[in-house]
Scaffold this active site. Sequence first.
Site, PDB file in Angstrom:
ATOM      1  N   TRP A 101       0.824  -1.216   0.000  1.00  0.00           N
ATOM      2  CA  TRP A 101       0.000   0.000   0.000  1.00  0.00           C
ATOM      3  C   TRP A 101       0.852   1.257   0.000  1.00  0.00           C
ATOM      4  O   TRP A 101       0.479   2.271  -0.576  1.00  0.00           O
ATOM      5  CB  TRP A 101      -0.995  -0.026   1.157  1.00  0.00           C
ATOM      6  CG  TRP A 101      -2.035  -1.080   0.927  1.00  0.00           C
ATOM      7  CD1 TRP A 101      -2.180  -2.268   1.578  1.00  0.00           C
ATOM      8  CD2 TRP A 101      -3.058  -1.058  -0.088  1.00  0.00           C
ATOM      9  NE1 TRP A 101      -3.219  -2.984   1.038  1.00  0.00           N
ATOM     10  CE2 TRP A 101      -3.781  -2.270   0.023  1.00  0.00           C
ATOM     11  CE3 TRP A 101      -3.416  -0.146  -1.074  1.00  0.00           C
ATOM     12  CZ2 TRP A 101      -4.848  -2.585  -0.815  1.00  0.00           C
ATOM     13  CZ3 TRP A 101      -4.482  -0.449  -1.912  1.00  0.00           C
ATOM     14  CH2 TRP A 101      -5.190  -1.657  -1.778  1.00  0.00           C
ATOM     15  N   ASP A 171      -1.976   6.749   6.230  1.00  0.00           N
ATOM     16  CA  ASP A 171      -3.091   5.896   5.850  1.00  0.00           C
ATOM     17  C   ASP A 171      -3.331   4.967   7.040  1.00  0.00           C
ATOM     18  O   ASP A 171      -2.536   4.067   7.310  1.00  0.00           O
ATOM     19  CB  ASP A 171      -2.729   5.102   4.593  1.00  0.00           C
ATOM     20  CG  ASP A 171      -3.794   4.088   4.188  1.00  0.00           C
ATOM     21  OD1 ASP A 171      -4.794   3.940   4.912  1.00  0.00           O
ATOM     22  OD2 ASP A 171      -3.619   3.434   3.147  1.00  0.00           O
ATOM     23  N   LYS A 195     -12.901  -1.721   7.199  1.00  0.00           N
ATOM     24  CA  LYS A 195     -12.148  -2.588   8.098  1.00  0.00           C
ATOM     25  C   LYS A 195     -12.644  -2.425   9.541  1.00  0.00           C
ATOM     26  O   LYS A 195     -13.212  -3.343  10.111  1.00  0.00           O
ATOM     27  CB  LYS A 195     -10.657  -2.296   7.970  1.00  0.00           C
ATOM     28  CG  LYS A 195     -10.161  -2.465   6.525  1.00  0.00           C
ATOM     29  CD  LYS A 195      -8.745  -2.001   6.321  1.00  0.00           C
ATOM     30  CE  LYS A 195      -8.353  -2.010   4.856  1.00  0.00           C
ATOM     31  NZ  LYS A 195      -8.327  -3.342   4.239  1.00  0.00           N
TER      32      LYS A 195
END
Length: 359
Positions: A101, A171, A195
Amino acid sequence: MRVFNFSAGPATMPLEVLERAQSELTDWRGSGMSVMEMSHRSPEFVSIAAEAEQRLRSLLSVPDDHAVLFLQGGATGQFSGVPLNLAAPGQPAAYLNTGSWSKKAISEGEKYADVRVVADEKASNYASVPDEGSFEVPGDAAYLHYTLNETIGGVEFPYVPDAGDVPLVTDASSTILSRPLDVSRFGVIYAGAQKNLGPAGLVVVIVRRDLLDRARADVPSALDWKAMDAADSMLNTPPTLAWYLVGLVLEWVEQQGGVEEMGRRNKAKADLLYGAIERSDFYSNPVQERARSWMNVPFLVPDPALEKPFVAAAAEAGLSGLSGHRSVGGMRASIYNAMPIEGVQALVDFMTDFEQQNG
């Protein structure tokens, strides 16, 4: 019959939240309509939105000098949103690379800024994070960006990096609400909802207000933090159902005891699963101990040929979503807030049985 869902996202949600949403689906609190049918400008939905923001502010102790935005496009949208809102064309922007990511964020950032990767964990095969204080952030950088938790690799920062006077951006998709976080140390925190916050379709952005004037003139309206803040995140029609469900999840977290209690539970779950892996000669975890994620636990078996039988047998036992990401293989258990410790114990018991049968 509900299974224990270990998927990385969209992930398991609290059953109480789903049942509450079910009971209100066709008639939200006597309004005679579903949240999906409401005008986002209506007093009913405005109250839903305001309540969700206030709960998030309370749970995370968000300072008054930070705006809270509920946007679309997921964390991936913010890979572009960050440089477009913070960096002038050609201005340096610093990044830490700790895995998949991070690489995606860097790739998007390079379209809009002069990206400087100030630390890269390639030498560790992205199984760790940089040592604290081991990297330097250029003083003229627009920001320092890092991925707090690499969902695919199961790598997590055990500390908050020091960026000096440069705004710190993270993030936090996999870790938001999982334990206390000092929001005041960050210029920007963004997190996809799917999530720990709720269903897919929404991203939360928490941004220090003094940074809102940095946006370049050609930033798309849907990514313009200042414009979205001025419009209460409703410059366009927002993802109303997802926003409502996030509000219910936030209420659930409050009822469970807040992020402090979430942190206690999540540490207990992670300790249980990592402990089982460590005690075994059959399973292994590729991540350096100091950087192991509380939320995403990858693990391997001695023979890759056993991976598919493991996942299939686990599914038959009511343990879903245990395949590792296609880019790395193996297995992965995502144990977010809504995963009860009973689910982790069921996984550990299954792992023990599988080892006995195949070891």
